[in-house]
Design a protein around this motif. Structure first.
Motif, PDB file in Angstrom:
ATOM      1  N   ASP A  63       0.826  -1.204   0.000  1.00 49.53           N
ATOM      2  CA  ASP A  63       0.000   0.000   0.000  1.00 49.53           C
ATOM      3  C   ASP A  63       0.868   1.264   0.000  1.00 49.53           C
ATOM      4  O   ASP A  63       0.499   2.280  -0.590  1.00 49.53           O
ATOM      5  CB  ASP A  63      -0.922   0.008   1.222  1.00 49.53           C
ATOM      6  N   LYS A  77      -0.489  -7.860  -4.073  1.00 47.03           N
ATOM      7  CA  LYS A  77      -0.431  -8.797  -2.958  1.00 47.03           C
ATOM      8  C   LYS A  77      -1.737  -8.844  -2.170  1.00 47.03           C
ATOM      9  O   LYS A  77      -2.033  -9.848  -1.518  1.00 47.03           O
ATOM     10  CB  LYS A  77       0.720  -8.432  -2.024  1.00 47.03           C
ATOM     11  N   THR A  78      -2.518  -7.755  -2.216  1.00 48.23           N
ATOM     12  CA  THR A  78      -3.760  -7.716  -1.434  1.00 48.23           C
ATOM     13  C   THR A  78      -5.005  -7.680  -2.306  1.00 48.23           C
ATOM     14  O   THR A  78      -6.119  -7.669  -1.777  1.00 48.23           O
ATOM     15  CB  THR A  78      -3.763  -6.486  -0.507  1.00 48.23           C
TER      16      THR A  78
END
Length: 336
Positions: free
Chosen positions: A178, A197-198
């Motif tokens: 982020d 990744k998220t």
């Protein structure tokens, strides 16, 4: 005595610190035409993983028991050369050593008054040139087009995205945290950024970020990220294959989506390249990049590790996303 990192063993899968060995070597006397160099900054780069293996590639592999070699900015501390006087600063492919003796062939002088010395390993060096040629010569972006960059927060990707913005494009970056997503959007001016990744559904995220499809894809990573991007390429899209870091530590051939039908249906160009393909134009690229940096049109960020002994850990950090921008190791100060 002179500290040196040698390749102790070839990695199987992901490299570890056990693949490196720190040794002490004794320096011999200089001969006519030679210089003694003190390392100031040492670069760590993803392509070096390939050289740790013995597979045939575009550059010779490192030898077991011999020093690792990479990009280094160094100061001439003794000279028996008419080309490089004491105090000159040079860049070249040099061993991972605190000091090295060199013939001078293949070295290039750099000016510490033009830019910080570390920049010559980043935005004014190989990574900047890689971004410049891959995007402008292969991607050929046009105003209003959508450009997607994977590995967007790295040394190459950050420059690619900014160059695309200079050309008037909509720019979408893919990164791994982020914090990196915020950096791309808030500081570098990317229109959108995706944390792979998220994000639970990369395809859906790409569709939302690229409502008009993808005209240029600058690929630094390969793998599932590239699979998602290629689903949305437009007619006559251009794909520049710069790196495939998703595969560098694989112990078996990778499998995935077959891209040929997509390229055929979209009349798309996919081209791999090595920055040395454009060696005859390095001077032009460096001058233009330096102008944009000086004018504030290109921002630049580095992740700098302090100390010669940090080299293996810094290198391993490339594969875990430890860096934003160029990752390098500071060994010494100029004139120290």
């Amino acid at each position: 005595m002179n500290k040196t990192y040698i390749l102790e063993s070839r990695p199987v899968g992901a490299p570890t610190t056990e693949n490196f060995k720190l040794t002490d070597t004794e320096l011999r006397d200089l001969q006519d035409g030679e210089v003694l160099l003190k390392a100031l900054y040492i670069s760590v780069d993803p392509y070096m993983r390939g050289r740790m293996s013995d597979a045939k590639s575009y550059v010779a592999p490192y030898e077991i028991g011999k020093p690792i070699v990479g990009g280094v900015v160094a100061e001439v501390v003794e000279s028996r050369s008419s080309l490089y006087p004491k105090g000159a600063v040079v860049i070249g492919g040099l061993p991972w050593q605190q000091y090295s003796i060199h013939s001078g062939q293949g070295l290039h002088r750099v000016d510490p008054d033009v830019a910080p010395l570390s920049y010559y390993l980043g935005i004014l060096g190989m990574p900047g040139q890689t971004a410049y040629f891959g995007l402008l010569h292969i991607g050929k972006p046009k105003a209003g087009e959508t450009v997607v960059v994977s590995g967007a927060a790295g040394a190459v990707g950050t420059v690619v995205g900014q160059l695309a913005k200079l050309k008037g494009c909509r720019v979408v970056g893919v990164a791994g945290s982020d914090e990196k997503v915020a950096y791309l959007k808030d500081q570098l001016g990317f229109d959108e950024a995706i944390n792979y990744k998220t994000t639970p559904d990369l395809n859906a995220a790409m569709a939302q970020a690229c409502p008009n499809g993808v005209d240029v894809y600058f690929d630094n990573v390969g793998g599932p990220i590239s699979d998602a991007v290629l689903l949305f390429i437009n007619k006559f899209a251009r794909i520049a294959i710069c790196g495939q870091i998703a595969y560098y530590n694989n112990t078996a051939p990778a499998t995935g989506m077959r891209v040929e039908p997509i390229l055929l249906k979209k009349s798309a160009l996919m081209k791999g390249f090595i920055v040395s393909d454009f060696a005859s134009e390095f001077g032009t690229a460096t001058k233009e990049l330096a102008t944009w940096v000086r004018e504030g049109k290109l921002q630049y960020q580095e992740t700098v590790k302090e100390g010669f002994e940090q080299l293996p850990e810094a290198f391993l950090g490339l594969f875990t996303g430890d860096n934003t921008g160029k990752l390098l190791v500071k060994v010494a100060d100029l004139g120290s």
